[in-house]
Design a protein around this motif. Structure first.
Motif, mmCIF file in Angstrom:
data_model
loop_
_atom_site.group_PDB
_atom_site.id
_atom_site.type_symbol
_atom_site.label_atom_id
_atom_site.label_comp_id
_atom_site.label_asym_id
_atom_site.label_seq_id
_atom_site.Cartn_x
_atom_site.Cartn_y
_atom_site.Cartn_z
ATOM 1 N N CYS A 23 0.869 -1.176 0.000
ATOM 2 C CA CYS A 23 0.000 0.000 0.000
ATOM 3 C C CYS A 23 0.904 1.224 0.000
ATOM 4 N N ALA A 24 0.857 1.968 -1.078
ATOM 5 C CA ALA A 24 1.656 3.178 -1.201
ATOM 6 C C ALA A 24 0.817 4.379 -0.811
ATOM 7 N N ALA A 25 1.385 5.241 0.006
ATOM 8 C CA ALA A 25 0.667 6.411 0.496
ATOM 9 C C ALA A 25 1.323 7.693 0.000
ATOM 10 N N SER A 26 0.486 8.647 -0.303
ATOM 11 C CA SER A 26 1.002 9.970 -0.637
ATOM 12 C C SER A 26 0.879 10.862 0.580
ATOM 13 N N GLY A 27 1.635 11.930 0.617
ATOM 14 C CA GLY A 27 1.524 12.854 1.735
ATOM 15 C C GLY A 27 2.664 12.711 2.720
ATOM 16 N N ARG A 28 3.008 13.833 3.324
ATOM 17 C CA ARG A 28 4.158 13.864 4.231
ATOM 18 C C ARG A 28 3.810 13.419 5.638
ATOM 19 N N THR A 29 2.533 13.176 5.922
ATOM 20 C CA THR A 29 2.138 12.845 7.286
ATOM 21 C C THR A 29 1.859 11.357 7.462
ATOM 22 N N PHE A 30 2.327 10.537 6.561
ATOM 23 C CA PHE A 30 2.051 9.101 6.614
ATOM 24 C C PHE A 30 2.414 8.511 7.965
ATOM 25 N N SER A 31 3.535 8.896 8.521
ATOM 26 C CA SER A 31 3.993 8.316 9.776
ATOM 27 C C SER A 31 3.129 8.708 10.967
ATOM 28 N N SER A 32 2.175 9.591 10.768
ATOM 29 C CA SER A 32 1.278 10.007 11.845
ATOM 30 C C SER A 32 0.103 9.075 12.023
ATOM 31 N N TYR A 33 -0.098 8.160 11.075
ATOM 32 C CA TYR A 33 -1.293 7.341 11.058
ATOM 33 C C TYR A 33 -1.040 5.895 11.448
ATOM 34 N N PHE A 34 -2.010 5.340 12.165
ATOM 35 C CA PHE A 34 -2.106 3.901 12.269
ATOM 36 C C PHE A 34 -2.535 3.406 10.890
ATOM 37 N N MET A 35 -1.938 2.319 10.462
ATOM 38 C CA MET A 35 -2.294 1.745 9.173
ATOM 39 C C MET A 35 -2.872 0.357 9.374
ATOM 40 N N ALA A 36 -3.859 0.034 8.566
ATOM 41 C CA ALA A 36 -4.550 -1.244 8.724
ATOM 42 C C ALA A 36 -4.854 -1.868 7.374
ATOM 43 N N TRP A 37 -5.071 -3.145 7.416
ATOM 44 C CA TRP A 37 -5.599 -3.891 6.276
ATOM 45 C C TRP A 37 -6.960 -4.464 6.676
ATOM 46 N N PHE A 38 -7.903 -4.324 5.797
ATOM 47 C CA PHE A 38 -9.218 -4.927 5.914
ATOM 48 C C PHE A 38 -9.429 -5.805 4.678
ATOM 49 N N ARG A 39 -10.440 -6.636 4.755
ATOM 50 C CA ARG A 39 -10.810 -7.423 3.585
ATOM 51 C C ARG A 39 -12.315 -7.587 3.528
ATOM 52 N N GLN A 40 -12.791 -7.798 2.322
ATOM 53 C CA GLN A 40 -14.225 -7.991 2.131
ATOM 54 C C GLN A 40 -14.445 -9.050 1.074
ATOM 55 N N ALA A 41 -15.091 -10.120 1.482
ATOM 56 C CA ALA A 41 -15.454 -11.197 0.571
ATOM 57 C C ALA A 41 -16.862 -10.937 0.051
ATOM 58 N N PRO A 42 -17.213 -11.500 -1.088
ATOM 59 C CA PRO A 42 -18.548 -11.279 -1.649
ATOM 60 C C PRO A 42 -19.641 -11.666 -0.671
ATOM 61 N N GLY A 43 -20.588 -10.778 -0.489
ATOM 62 C CA GLY A 43 -21.717 -11.045 0.388
ATOM 63 C C GLY A 43 -21.425 -10.915 1.862
ATOM 64 N N LYS A 44 -20.209 -10.500 2.196
ATOM 65 C CA LYS A 44 -19.834 -10.366 3.603
ATOM 66 C C LYS A 44 -19.449 -8.928 3.929
ATOM 67 N N GLU A 45 -19.460 -8.624 5.198
ATOM 68 C CA GLU A 45 -19.050 -7.295 5.627
ATOM 69 C C GLU A 45 -17.519 -7.176 5.585
ATOM 70 N N ARG A 46 -17.077 -5.945 5.449
ATOM 71 C CA ARG A 46 -15.648 -5.684 5.485
ATOM 72 C C ARG A 46 -15.144 -6.000 6.898
ATOM 73 N N GLU A 47 -14.025 -6.716 6.978
ATOM 74 C CA GLU A 47 -13.519 -7.125 8.284
ATOM 75 C C GLU A 47 -12.058 -6.729 8.469
ATOM 76 N N PHE A 48 -11.723 -6.480 9.707
ATOM 77 C CA PHE A 48 -10.369 -6.125 10.085
ATOM 78 C C PHE A 48 -9.447 -7.324 9.904
ATOM 79 N N VAL A 49 -8.247 -7.072 9.380
ATOM 80 C CA VAL A 49 -7.256 -8.118 9.212
ATOM 81 C C VAL A 49 -6.047 -7.870 10.116
ATOM 82 N N ALA A 50 -5.468 -6.688 10.025
ATOM 83 C CA ALA A 50 -4.264 -6.386 10.804
ATOM 84 C C ALA A 50 -4.060 -4.887 10.838
ATOM 85 N N ASP A 51 -3.329 -4.437 11.867
ATOM 86 C CA ASP A 51 -2.927 -3.044 11.867
ATOM 87 C C ASP A 51 -1.563 -2.880 12.520
ATOM 88 N N ILE A 52 -1.027 -1.669 12.358
ATOM 89 C CA ILE A 52 0.319 -1.388 12.838
ATOM 90 C C ILE A 52 0.379 0.064 13.292
#
Length: 122
Positions: free
Chosen positions: A21-50
């Motif tokens: 995941c490539a981010a633009s902007g100089r404030t990237f290091s200020s954010y928690f970053m996460a991955w979510f996933r969504q399968a067909p017919g299902k809600e988006r779910e949390f996978v991991a964060d940092i």
């Protein structure tokens, strides 16, 4: 912050993929970053964060021990290394950014990438 996810594809069960995941902007290091996933017919779910510095990570129980999240603030990038992939891991994977440590809900994330498709064949 604009986020661009990539690295998805078709993989056999048991295989590996690395999402980026490539981010633009100089404030990237200020954010928690996460991955979510969504399968067909299902809600988006949390996978991991940092956290901002990359020293604290959290994982959904379903991916613990198989997925690893990391970030490189110098490159404005976050990664998700996925191994031991299962058919149930197939989904569109999204990277997202939030300001606060918690909650990890979708609503707490203010920036989203466009998603990258992961398909796992059995």
């Amino acid at each position: 912050v604009q986020l661009q996810a990539s690295g998805g594809g078709l993989v056999q069960a048991g295989g590996s993929l690395r999402l980026s995941c490539a981010a633009s902007g100089r404030t990237f290091s200020s954010y928690f970053m996460a991955w979510f996933r969504q399968a067909p017919g299902k809600e988006r779910e949390f996978v991991a964060d940092i956290n901002w510095s990359g020293t604290i990570t959290n994982y959904a129980d379903s991916v613990k021990g198989r997925f690893t999240i990391s970030r490189d603030n110098a490159k404005n990038a976050v990664y998700l290394q996925m191994s031991g992939l299962k058919p149930e891991d197939a989904a569109v994977y999204y990277c997202a950014a939030r300001v606060a440590a918690v909650p990890r809900t979708t609503n707490a994330h203010i920036y989203w990438g466009q998603g990258t498709q992961v398909t796992v064949s059995s």
